[in-house]
Motif scaffolding. Structure first.
Motif, short mmCIF file in Angstrom:
data_model
loop_
_atom_site.label_atom_id
_atom_site.label_comp_id
_atom_site.label_asym_id
_atom_site.label_seq_id
_atom_site.Cartn_x
_atom_site.Cartn_y
_atom_site.Cartn_z
N MET A 1 0.86 -1.23 -0.13
CA MET A 1 -0.02 0.07 0.06
C MET A 1 0.82 1.29 0.02
N SER A 2 0.55 2.22 -0.93
CA SER A 2 1.34 3.46 -0.85
C SER A 2 1.35 4.31 0.35
N GLU A 3 2.12 5.05 0.47
CA GLU A 3 2.13 6.09 1.53
C GLU A 3 0.88 7.00 1.64
N THR A 4 0.49 7.43 0.42
CA THR A 4 -1.05 8.07 0.30
C THR A 4 -2.09 7.13 0.70
N ASN A 5 -2.12 5.97 0.29
CA ASN A 5 -3.00 5.12 0.64
C ASN A 5 -3.08 4.64 1.97
N GLU A 6 -2.00 4.52 2.58
CA GLU A 6 -2.01 4.23 3.90
C GLU A 6 -2.32 5.45 4.92
N ALA A 7 -2.21 6.65 4.58
CA ALA A 7 -2.59 7.75 5.04
C ALA A 7 -3.90 8.03 5.01
N LYS A 8 -4.67 7.76 3.77
CA LYS A 8 -5.93 7.49 3.65
C LYS A 8 -6.55 6.62 4.45
N ALA A 9 -5.98 5.47 4.62
CA ALA A 9 -6.66 4.48 5.36
C ALA A 9 -6.60 4.66 7.00
N ARG A 10 -5.58 5.25 7.43
CA ARG A 10 -5.63 5.83 8.76
C ARG A 10 -6.41 6.81 9.03
N GLU A 11 -6.87 7.84 8.16
CA GLU A 11 -7.76 9.06 8.25
C GLU A 11 -9.28 8.23 8.18
N LEU A 12 -9.62 7.32 7.47
CA LEU A 12 -10.89 6.69 7.69
C LEU A 12 -10.92 5.96 8.96
N TYR A 13 -9.85 5.25 9.34
CA TYR A 13 -10.00 4.38 10.48
C TYR A 13 -10.15 5.28 11.70
N GLU A 14 -9.78 6.40 11.78
CA GLU A 14 -10.03 7.40 12.76
C GLU A 14 -11.45 7.90 12.56
N ALA A 26 -21.64 0.62 7.46
CA ALA A 26 -22.26 1.34 6.58
C ALA A 26 -21.31 2.65 6.00
N PHE A 27 -20.52 3.21 7.12
CA PHE A 27 -19.67 4.39 6.64
C PHE A 27 -18.67 3.69 5.78
N LEU A 28 -17.92 2.78 6.26
CA LEU A 28 -16.86 2.42 5.25
C LEU A 28 -17.41 1.93 3.87
N ASP A 29 -18.65 1.21 3.91
CA ASP A 29 -19.24 1.03 2.58
C ASP A 29 -19.31 2.15 1.58
N ARG A 30 -19.86 3.17 2.41
CA ARG A 30 -19.97 4.27 1.65
C ARG A 30 -18.77 5.06 1.18
N VAL A 31 -17.86 5.12 2.03
CA VAL A 31 -16.32 5.88 2.00
C VAL A 31 -15.41 5.26 0.82
N CYS A 32 -15.43 3.95 0.97
CA CYS A 32 -14.40 3.12 0.44
C CYS A 32 -14.74 1.92 -0.42
N GLY A 33 -16.12 1.62 -0.03
CA GLY A 33 -16.35 0.27 -0.97
C GLY A 33 -15.72 -0.76 -0.35
N GLY A 34 -15.14 -1.44 -1.36
CA GLY A 34 -14.16 -2.78 -1.25
C GLY A 34 -13.02 -2.64 -1.62
N GLY A 35 -12.15 -3.61 -1.93
CA GLY A 35 -10.61 -3.23 -2.06
C GLY A 35 -9.68 -3.32 -0.92
N ALA A 36 -8.57 -3.06 -1.55
CA ALA A 36 -7.44 -2.94 -0.66
C ALA A 36 -7.57 -1.83 0.52
N LEU A 37 -8.19 -0.71 0.37
CA LEU A 37 -8.39 0.42 1.28
C LEU A 37 -9.27 0.03 2.36
N ARG A 38 -10.50 -0.76 2.11
CA ARG A 38 -11.28 -1.16 2.74
C ARG A 38 -10.81 -2.58 3.76
N GLN A 39 -9.97 -3.30 3.25
CA GLN A 39 -9.31 -4.30 3.84
C GLN A 39 -8.44 -3.73 5.08
#
Length: 72
Positions: A1-14, A26-39
């Motif tokens: 996962m790139s630094e940009t995607n990792e930062a986005k993942a941490r932001e969504l996690y918080e 439901a929140f995560l379905d709406r903002v990131c759907g599926g794929g590596a970011l959601r995982q």
């Protein structure tokens, strides 16, 4: 996962962590759907749940309360 995607993942996690547990999926379905970011966000949330409040747990090895005497 790139630094940009990792930062986005941490932001969504918080953001997800600030929501009630029942609303997170439901929140995560709406903002990131599926794929590596959601995982990645799901993995962060799972790790947070497993860690819990371990620092608040007594270790069993240290005395609780009272003063500790120094040896002469």
């Amino acid at each position: 996962m790139s630094e940009t995607n990792e930062a986005k993942a941490r932001e969504l996690y918080e953001q997800a962590l600030a929501k009630p547990a029942s609303a997170r999926a439901a929140f995560l379905d709406r903002v990131c759907g599926g794929g590596a970011l959601r995982q990645r966000v799901d993995a962060l949330l799972k790790a947070h749940g497993e860690v819990g409040d371990f620092l608040a747990q007594p270790t069993g090895g240290a005395p609780t309360g009272g003063a500790v005497r120094e040896q002469p």
